[in-house]
Design an enzyme around this catalytic site. Structure first.
Site, PDB file in Angstrom:
ATOM      1  N   HIS A  97       0.873  -1.165   0.000  1.00 33.39           N
ATOM      2  CA  HIS A  97       0.000   0.000   0.000  1.00 33.39           C
ATOM      3  C   HIS A  97       0.920   1.229   0.000  1.00 33.39           C
ATOM      4  O   HIS A  97       1.928   1.268   0.713  1.00 33.39           O
ATOM      5  CB  HIS A  97      -0.928   0.000   1.220  1.00 33.39           C
ATOM      6  CG  HIS A  97      -2.095  -0.937   1.056  1.00 33.39           C
ATOM      7  ND1 HIS A  97      -2.717  -1.563   2.106  1.00 33.39           N
ATOM      8  CD2 HIS A  97      -2.753  -1.342  -0.072  1.00 33.39           C
ATOM      9  CE1 HIS A  97      -3.699  -2.316   1.640  1.00 33.39           C
ATOM     10  NE2 HIS A  97      -3.746  -2.202   0.334  1.00 33.39           N
ATOM     11  N   ASP A 117       1.146   4.152   1.159  1.00 35.38           N
ATOM     12  CA  ASP A 117       1.598   4.930   2.318  1.00 35.38           C
ATOM     13  C   ASP A 117       2.729   4.226   3.064  1.00 35.38           C
ATOM     14  O   ASP A 117       3.249   4.769   4.032  1.00 35.38           O
ATOM     15  CB  ASP A 117       0.422   5.245   3.260  1.00 35.38           C
ATOM     16  CG  ASP A 117      -0.335   4.015   3.719  1.00 35.38           C
ATOM     17  OD1 ASP A 117      -0.534   3.084   2.906  1.00 35.38           O
ATOM     18  OD2 ASP A 117      -0.735   3.968   4.896  1.00 35.38           O
ATOM     19  N   HIS A 118       3.127   3.055   2.566  1.00 33.29           N
ATOM     20  CA  HIS A 118       4.248   2.344   3.195  1.00 33.29           C
ATOM     21  C   HIS A 118       5.463   2.244   2.280  1.00 33.29           C
ATOM     22  O   HIS A 118       6.506   1.764   2.715  1.00 33.29           O
ATOM     23  CB  HIS A 118       3.803   0.949   3.649  1.00 33.29           C
ATOM     24  CG  HIS A 118       2.781   1.008   4.745  1.00 33.29           C
ATOM     25  ND1 HIS A 118       3.092   0.780   6.063  1.00 33.29           N
ATOM     26  CD2 HIS A 118       1.468   1.346   4.719  1.00 33.29           C
ATOM     27  CE1 HIS A 118       2.002   0.948   6.801  1.00 33.29           C
ATOM     28  NE2 HIS A 118       0.998   1.298   6.007  1.00 33.29           N
ATOM     29  N   HIS A 126      -3.772  -8.554   6.756  1.00 32.45           N
ATOM     30  CA  HIS A 126      -4.126  -7.322   6.053  1.00 32.45           C
ATOM     31  C   HIS A 126      -4.781  -7.673   4.717  1.00 32.45           C
ATOM     32  O   HIS A 126      -4.833  -8.836   4.328  1.00 32.45           O
ATOM     33  CB  HIS A 126      -2.869  -6.465   5.877  1.00 32.45           C
ATOM     34  CG  HIS A 126      -3.168  -5.012   5.675  1.00 32.45           C
ATOM     35  ND1 HIS A 126      -4.107  -4.331   6.411  1.00 32.45           N
ATOM     36  CD2 HIS A 126      -2.647  -4.099   4.814  1.00 32.45           C
ATOM     37  CE1 HIS A 126      -4.146  -3.075   5.996  1.00 32.45           C
ATOM     38  NE2 HIS A 126      -3.290  -2.906   5.034  1.00 32.45           N
ATOM     39  N   HIS A 134       0.069   4.968  13.045  1.00 34.59           N
ATOM     40  CA  HIS A 134      -0.776   4.747  11.864  1.00 34.59           C
ATOM     41  C   HIS A 134      -2.185   5.306  12.096  1.00 34.59           C
ATOM     42  O   HIS A 134      -3.194   4.695  11.765  1.00 34.59           O
ATOM     43  CB  HIS A 134      -0.854   3.251  11.516  1.00 34.59           C
ATOM     44  CG  HIS A 134      -1.283   2.996  10.092  1.00 34.59           C
ATOM     45  ND1 HIS A 134      -2.594   2.774   9.748  1.00 34.59           N
ATOM     46  CD2 HIS A 134      -0.592   2.929   8.939  1.00 34.59           C
ATOM     47  CE1 HIS A 134      -2.674   2.576   8.434  1.00 34.59           C
ATOM     48  NE2 HIS A 134      -1.480   2.670   7.924  1.00 34.59           N
TER      49      HIS A 134
END
Lengths: 300, 300
Positions: free
Chosen positions: A63, A65-66, A139, A267
């Site tokens: 993802h 944002d990582h 996840h 997070h």
């Protein structure tokens, strides 16, 4: 010393001056980068992280944002004429994504780069100072946490005793490794009379993005510090479940069950401006909880 | 009104709180994003750019400092439940790069996105308010500049005259479009007796990354404002040439030859902390030069 410095503590959409996930685990002069959201290289400048000390980068999942900051960092290393090897650990398509972007830019890196595909419970780094492993989390797409286990140090020399017994300096490192000393006259000096036990190695885990999952406990049991996501407050359990995330109290409950010594939460969802409630809620369940604050270094 | 707001004025490596290339060209309530280096979405928050007003994004070339922030912005639009179409104009592999990253994240965007491949001298947008075209520049990989030409407005009503002649309101928009009015008794009232000529449309060009190239002049001749890179100071002409960039005085010389009214310079190399010398050198050749400063809006 094992420590972690937070570079980004927010979830996907940057907001309220909080940035997407990234943190630096430091151990004995080496910096291990864990996740690399957009803007990580700028956060590194802001918080004076020595980029040159990074040779291992761990990406939990794909993802954005990582990891959207990774290709920029890889590029910058090259523009700064970095020479050392860089090892990148992540889910498989990461290599293809990065290499495609280097190719269209006609970029030849100034240093060798190696991509390693994460697999369940793999040992990623194992040397005399540290062991780094990965473990699956729950996840929406394949996602991994990382554990950092400092090895026990060497035995500590009791220098007064050693001098009194006239043990030669050339034997000191053998003493640190636990060997007995035999004098020229054949007398055995037991190691534990001239050395003390080493300190116990510290242990830290980054639990990545995940639903509440007691399956993680075996990977973090009795750890000194864990970082666990707490995207939502307690009243959003359903949303947390459907989005494969965790609430404050769930993260705290997991920390308690895993008997860890300290919990860092991060997070945070962009819907929340203030973070105070996150801390309050988590501490109701697990008192030794701290908010992961950007720019702060936490000793493990 | 046509204006440009600078979000990033630095070259590849972020430094001295300067960011990689991005700017927003605003016209009549529409924001056109030009280039999108890493961190652009964070700069947008900082400078209060209304993201929802963006429907067209232009990427000059696929060096990371011009587009690494795009995939994050595309993602954020979706997380914010954006619904309107987004049109992205860039070199061909851009679509593949973005789509691969959306795919591995299992992301379905909340809005329709369309990719358009840039080709030499193509007209990208042409409506009654603005014409946007691209042109090739001389860079190490395929690279395009963009020109924004505001269309001439409608003719201005001379309202006192019009009322005196009792022209009905329903005919006003025909007057603005240049038609003559014929009275019920058959008398012709010439349009230019009741309207004035419209203001001339403004013209702005973003000249992207490039060597000094007089071939650009035909695309920017007589423009009101151009943005031209000035990566290096005057004493670095050789380096500028070998790296396909431009110096201060070269950018200024081009502006002078192209008879533009104003020059903005940017894309400053990370080797320079202070920018004062950039302005001084360029103004020696072209006095109406300004540094492109992040957060500042320049009216074209």
């Amino acid at each position: 010393m094992l420590s972690v410095t937070i570079l980004g503590n927010n979830s996907a959409v940057p907001a309220f001056n909080r940035h997407p996930t990234s943190q630096v685990v430091s151990h004995d002069g080496t910096n291990y980068l864990v996740d690399c959201g957009e803007g990580t290289q700028i956060q590194m400048i802001k918080y004076k992280i020595r980029r040159g000390k990074i040779s291992h980068i761990f990406i939990s999942h794909l993802h954005g944002d990582h990891y959207f900051g990774l290709v920029g960092l890889i590029n910058t290393f090259s523009l700064l004429s970095h020479k050392q090897e860089i090892h990148v650990y992540g889910p498989e398509p990461l290599q293809q994504i990065i290499e495609m972007q280097l190719k269209v830019a006609d970029t030849i890196l100034s240093y060798p780069i190696f991509f390693h595909t994460l697999t369940e419970n793999a040992t990623l780094v194992d040397n005399e100072r540290i062991r780094i492993k990965c473990f699956r989390t729950q996840h929406r797409i394949p996602c991994f946490g990382f554990s950092f286990e400092e090895k026990e140090g060497k035995r500590k020399l009791l220098i007064e005793q050693i001098r009194k017994l006239q043990i030669p300096i050339s034997f000191y490192s053998s003493l640190q490794n636990g060997l007995d000393y035999i004098t020229p006259k054949g007398k055995v000096i037991k190691n534990d009379t001239v050395t003390a036990a080493p300190g116990k190695g510290k242990r830290y885990a980054f639990c990545a993005d995940t639903r509440y999952d007691e399956g993680l406990i075996e990977h973090i049991y009795d750890f000194d510090t864990i970082y666990h996501e707490a995207t939502y407050l307690d009243n959003m359990q359903d949303k947390a479940y459907s989005r494969y995330h965790t609430t404050t109290k769930q993260a705290a409950a997991l920390a308690r069950k895993a008997m860890v010594k300290r919990l860092l939460i991060g997070h945070f969802s962009s819907k929340y401006n203030s973070l105070d409630v996150f801390q309050d809620e988590a501490r109701q369940v697990f008192p030794n909880t701290e908010l992961a604050i950007e720019g702060v270094t936490y000793e493990v």
